[in-house]
Design an enzyme around this catalytic site. Sequence first.
Site, PDB file in Angstrom:
ATOM      1  N   TYR B 111      43.185  28.975  48.596  1.00 36.88           N
ATOM      2  CA  TYR B 111      42.014  29.250  49.432  1.00 36.88           C
ATOM      3  C   TYR B 111      40.757  28.679  48.812  1.00 36.88           C
ATOM      4  O   TYR B 111      40.588  28.713  47.585  1.00 36.88           O
ATOM      5  CB  TYR B 111      41.817  30.766  49.576  1.00 36.88           C
ATOM      6  CG  TYR B 111      42.766  31.453  50.515  1.00 36.88           C
ATOM      7  CD1 TYR B 111      42.483  31.561  51.868  1.00 36.88           C
ATOM      8  CD2 TYR B 111      43.940  32.026  50.040  1.00 36.88           C
ATOM      9  CE1 TYR B 111      43.346  32.223  52.727  1.00 36.88           C
ATOM     10  CE2 TYR B 111      44.811  32.685  50.899  1.00 36.88           C
ATOM     11  CZ  TYR B 111      44.506  32.782  52.235  1.00 36.88           C
ATOM     12  OH  TYR B 111      45.362  33.434  53.089  1.00 36.88           O
ATOM     13  N   HIS B 163      50.500  31.731  56.723  1.00 36.98           N
ATOM     14  CA  HIS B 163      49.870  32.562  57.755  1.00 36.98           C
ATOM     15  C   HIS B 163      48.432  32.123  57.980  1.00 36.98           C
ATOM     16  O   HIS B 163      47.814  31.507  57.114  1.00 36.98           O
ATOM     17  CB  HIS B 163      49.902  34.042  57.364  1.00 36.98           C
ATOM     18  CG  HIS B 163      49.136  34.349  56.114  1.00 36.98           C
ATOM     19  ND1 HIS B 163      49.667  34.173  54.866  1.00 36.98           N
ATOM     20  CD2 HIS B 163      47.865  34.784  55.911  1.00 36.98           C
ATOM     21  CE1 HIS B 163      48.761  34.501  53.952  1.00 36.98           C
ATOM     22  NE2 HIS B 163      47.657  34.868  54.564  1.00 36.98           N
TER      23      HIS B 163
END
Lengths: 206, 247
Positions: B111, B163
């Site tokens: 991330y 996801h």
Amino acid sequence: MNPLLRETASQTAGPYVHIGLAPSAAGFEIFEKNFGNVLTTPQTQGERIRIEGIVTDGSGTPVRDVLVEIWQANAAGKYNHPGDRQEGRAIDPGFRGWGRACSDFETGLYSFETIKPGSVTGRNGRPMAPHINFWIVARGINIGLHTRMYFSDETAANANDPVINLIEWQVRRQTLIAKREEHANGVVYRFDIRLQGENETVFFDI
Amino acid sequence: MTRAPQPGDEFLMRDTTSHPPAHAPGYKTSVLRSPRNALISLQQSLSEVTAPVYSADEFGPLDNDLIKNGAKNGLPVGERLIVHGYVRDQFGRPVKNALVEVWQANASGRYRHKKDTYIGALDPNFGGCGRMLTDENGYYVFRTIKPGPYPWRNRVNDWRPSHIHYAISGDGWVQRLITQMYFEGDPLIPTCPILRSIPDEEQIRGLIALQDTGSFVQLDSRAYRFDIVLRGHRATLFENIVQGAAQ
């Protein structure tokens, strides 16, 4: 067979919720216009207030990766939404009434710059005390938590509020009352939220 | 079907069996972050049946294009995807002008966040977030690359399936929802402690997007379809008690 569809299942916002909802807190800029914790513009009507507080977990430790959203009426007690048909109260074009804040990654402190809302009429015509709706999400919170913040200087209105009076335990009602403090640079309402344990905040199934 | 609801009408009571419990010990972080007291149930007032309204001019032209909106000097690495679907309420009615915000890891499972220390590499051309409003039919679409799986500290060998996180804001504050979308066939799905916090197989399946070959862009991108259901908005019959006068 029940013809209703089922609501999509909730999942935790996770530790990196800031990327999606507050990218500058994650450490980068990507959108031209960002949603943030300042609800007011110079044109907004009403008494300027700052709301600040810390969200703590069941051990008393600040939750440093929480994201808090608020939704509130304007100074006249009117929501900026077509569903609010209260007569004689105008929408303030300078006030949407919605904001979001991330806690500080070190201290856990969150804050909003907003105005004190007016009283909104509740069900069956009963006035509700001025309040602000809170929604809290974070890593470890599987479904967003709803609560309300009320104002410590509205003792009479709070005593008659239909929602506060739903809470059977007098001692728990106090968890919803933010304390007014007069600071050199303005009015601050302190609203700490305890997810679990001693003085656990009242959360609502709305 | 009942008559169409008006703005300001009530929403259906939440069916808590559709959701994970607040306290789900397999997902360890939930243990200290879950209330111990029962939620206090409210009949809805204006505070619950209204919600913030957004306008198209708050959004930039690349806000729903994750392939381009974080690019510095080229394209992000990864499988090119289109993700799309409809936001509806429990009666099947479209939720128009809903705010849909998404965020995700890059193809390495990393991330773009100052708190993420995973060894997977950052991609200089990928930000990992997007946002959009649904149209009159409740439809949304964005373009991205497929996020990678990554390890996380729960048990020592727990890995998140690929996801995409979603936050959705509908026409009432009660509809506010955060969830995650998964990809059909991912072998990490059956053991994910976060997904398993949902005690209902049908509800888990509802979070798994299916590959949608009919929407592929030839020689360019695959597509996945992910529909979202928000709380049902119903007409308030006989008396508009949410904001009406005392009876």
